[in-house]
Design an enzyme around this catalytic site. Structure first.
Site, PDB file in Angstrom:
ATOM      1  N   ASP A 144       0.826  -1.203   0.000  1.00 39.73           N
ATOM      2  CA  ASP A 144       0.000   0.000   0.000  1.00 39.73           C
ATOM      3  C   ASP A 144       0.869   1.266   0.000  1.00 39.73           C
ATOM      4  O   ASP A 144       1.874   1.331   0.712  1.00 39.73           O
ATOM      5  CB  ASP A 144      -0.875  -0.034   1.260  1.00 39.73           C
ATOM      6  CG  ASP A 144      -1.974   0.999   1.240  1.00 39.73           C
ATOM      7  OD1 ASP A 144      -2.803   0.958   0.319  1.00 39.73           O
ATOM      8  OD2 ASP A 144      -2.016   1.851   2.151  1.00 39.73           O
TER       9      ASP A 144
ATOM     10  N   GLU B 193       1.690  -0.577  -4.780  1.00 41.40           N
ATOM     11  CA  GLU B 193       0.650   0.394  -5.131  1.00 41.40           C
ATOM     12  C   GLU B 193       1.395   1.712  -5.346  1.00 41.40           C
ATOM     13  O   GLU B 193       1.579   2.517  -4.448  1.00 41.40           O
ATOM     14  CB  GLU B 193      -0.399   0.550  -4.023  1.00 41.40           C
ATOM     15  CG  GLU B 193      -1.584   1.384  -4.520  1.00 41.40           C
ATOM     16  CD  GLU B 193      -2.171   2.352  -3.507  1.00 41.40           C
ATOM     17  OE1 GLU B 193      -3.201   2.945  -3.813  1.00 41.40           O
ATOM     18  OE2 GLU B 193      -1.606   2.554  -2.421  1.00 41.40           O
TER      19      GLU B 193
END
Ligand code: GLC
Length: 534
Positions: free
Chosen positions: A210, A275
């Site tokens: 993330d 990400e």
């Protein structure tokens, strides 16, 4: 300067080659316990569907203990499972069943920030002179008072919150409940390396990382250059765009972190998928140079207008710079669904499928987001039922709930998602959209996606070199070896005469082209793949 020649990553897991991923948003996939929220056991029960569909990798959004301020992206313990979603045993069963079915399991790790309820942050607040203080980013107020610099949070407001007891501010690029971790601290780095090993030992095949573009911040915390006036701008995303993010994002020191992670991942034959929210290809290539992250997601398709030049531009430069190091996506749990964005209804669905076929033709790993294979549009979530903090904490922002409504499995109560009276978000879809109804109809979207997935399997040995070719107006085309991938972005049919004789080996529409021909006929919003025969 970035090297513009794409070279395949060394030492990457063989299973990543030609794989296709599938994103499961755990809260909305399948609820096995009847509390209205999806869980790990629900995923395990539905893995056969994913195997039938033909994907290779299942990425599961965060399922660690969490107060759920950002629905799991606020992690209170990196080495356990959130009780709403199950427990470590349920995770072990999920991994075991996935592996039996030939599926790889990728977890979502959230290293940029923890929850403010994580024991590290509690200790950092309670004991400012203790060892955990430096796990986070603390600064004194600006000389005249107020936040230490002009950084803004992705979810609205300043990226700093005052801790009144100590008189210092802590940094958070997202919610105040998501304090950013200090990646310059070696002890913090060691904690995360142990976390990776903890999960790799349990059989996890990789991580989606993330906010992988933001772990390290400028050591001097300098102001970001402001490039537009903030007056009257209320949507957090637009506020964010008023700054050049020179000092809070994309600091090159992050690369060392991923190189260290890569050494661990290689011991387990696992993959690191970032990400990487970097919307220029050169910046993305810098962040994914080949010796750290195996793949970086390319998010430009999420905001791409539907025109042939935009489509080509969105794919071409990134493909040229990154080769097989790209994670291709057109949808996720953070964005409006592509069938909606690309025009809605049958037209939006056709366009999304045609675009998927182009992504599937390029080197790299395409990911589809749950429901994309059904051609789902955004679900309707009335303002009083919205749950995403972007919507609940900002005036006038719709937020991300529309792409997170429960997966429609079959006609009947809650469309087979849950036995509960109420689901955590309202059902956004109809029985006709459901997996069971679509599976019975050979013309349904799910069969078209499945057929594309099967076709992709045959492309394993295709020449990795991509050559973009001249095409009629409104058409985008590239060649890989003896295969030609052609997308017609027009709504009307067109013909293309690429030279030589071609046979159609796959198409996303239903039109007929003679087996072998000098002319390729494309319906509106269709991708055709043809093989050179002479
Ligand atoms: C990523 C996630 C998003 C989350 C944010 C903060 O962008 O995809 O859902 O809100 O990070 O962790």
């Amino acid at each position: 300067m970035s090297d513009t020649t794409a070279t395949p990553a060394a030492n990457k897991p063989a299973w990543l080659h030609n794989a296709v991923g599938y994103e499961v948003y755990v809260r909305s996939f399948a609820d096995s316990t009847g509390n209205g929220i999806g869980d790990l056991m629900g995923i395990t029960e539905r893995l056969e569907y994913l195997a039938w569909l033909g994907v290779d990798i299942v990425w599961i959004t965060p399922c660690y203990p969490s107060p759920m301020a950002d629905h799991g992206y606020d992690v209170a313990d990196y080495v356990d499972v959130e009780p709403i979603f199950g427990d470590l045993e349920a995770m072990q069963e999920l991994i075991g069943r996935a592996h039996e079915l030939g599926l790889k399991v990728v977890l979502d790790i959230v290293p940029n920030h923890s929850s403010d309820q994580h024991r590290w942050f509690r200790a950092a607040v309670e004991d400012p002179s203790g060892p955990y203080r430096d796990y986070y980013l603390w600064r004194d107020p600006a000389p005249g008072g107020g936040p230490p610099n002009n950084w803004v949070a992705h979810f609205g407001g300043p990226a700093w919150t005052l801790d009144e007891a100590s008189g210092q501010y802590y940094c958070h690029l997202f919610l105040p409940e998501q304090p950013d971790l200090n990646w310059r601290n070696p002890a913090l780095r060691a904690e995360f390396e142990q976390t990776l090993e903890f999960w790799f030992e349990r059989g996890i095949d990789g991580f989606r990382i993330d906010v992988a573009h933001a772990l390290i911040k400028d050591s001097e915390f300098r102001d970001n250059p402001q490039i537009a006036d903030l007056a009257g701008i209320t949507h957090p995303r637009e506020q964010f765009r008023c700054f050049e993010h020179r000092y809070d994002l994309q600091q090159s020191e992050s690369l060392e972190i991923y190189r260290a992670w890569r050494r661990i991942a290689e011991r387990y034959d696992t993959a690191l998928i970032g990400e990487t929210y970097v919307l220029d290809s050169a910046g993305l290539a810098d962040l994914v140079p080949g010796d750290g992250l195996h793949l970086g997601f390319w998010f430009a398709p999420m905001t791409m207008p539907w025109t042939a030049p935009d489509i080509e531009q969105t794919l071409r430069e990134t493909s040229e710079r990154l080769g097989d190091r790209v994670g291709w996506v057109q949808s996720s749990h953070d964005e409006s669904r592509p069938a909606t964005r690309f025009g809605g209804g049958e037209r939006g669905r056709r366009r999304s499928l045609a675009f998927a076929a182009m992504l599937f033709g390029l080197p790299g790993v395409p990911f589809i987001y749950q429901g994309e294979e059904l051609g789902l549009e955004d679900g309707d979530v009335p303002p009083e039922l919205r749950s995403d903090p972007i919507a609940t904490r900002n005036v006038g922002a719709v937020g991300r709930d529309v792409c997170r409504t429960p997966m429609p499995w079959e006609p009947g109560h809650n469309l087979g998602f849950s036995n509960a009276d109420e689901t955590w978000l309202p059902l956004g879809h109809d029985a006709e959209d459901s997996v069971a109804v679509q599976r019975q109809n050979p013309e349904a979207h799910v069969h078209k996606m499945r057929s594309l997935l099967r076709f992709r399997r045959q492309l394993s040995d295709l020449d990795p070199a991509v050559t973009w070719t001249e095409a009629p107006a409104g058409v985008v085309a590239f060649r890989r070896g003896d295969h030609l991938f052609v997308l017609n972005a027009n709504d009307e049919a067109v013909t293309m005469t690429p030279g030589g004789t071609w046979s159609v080996v796959h198409r996303t529409g239903v039109g007929q082209t003679p087996d072998s021909s000098e002319t390729i006929l494309l319906e509106g919003a269709e991708t055709v793949v043809a093989k050179h025969t002479a």
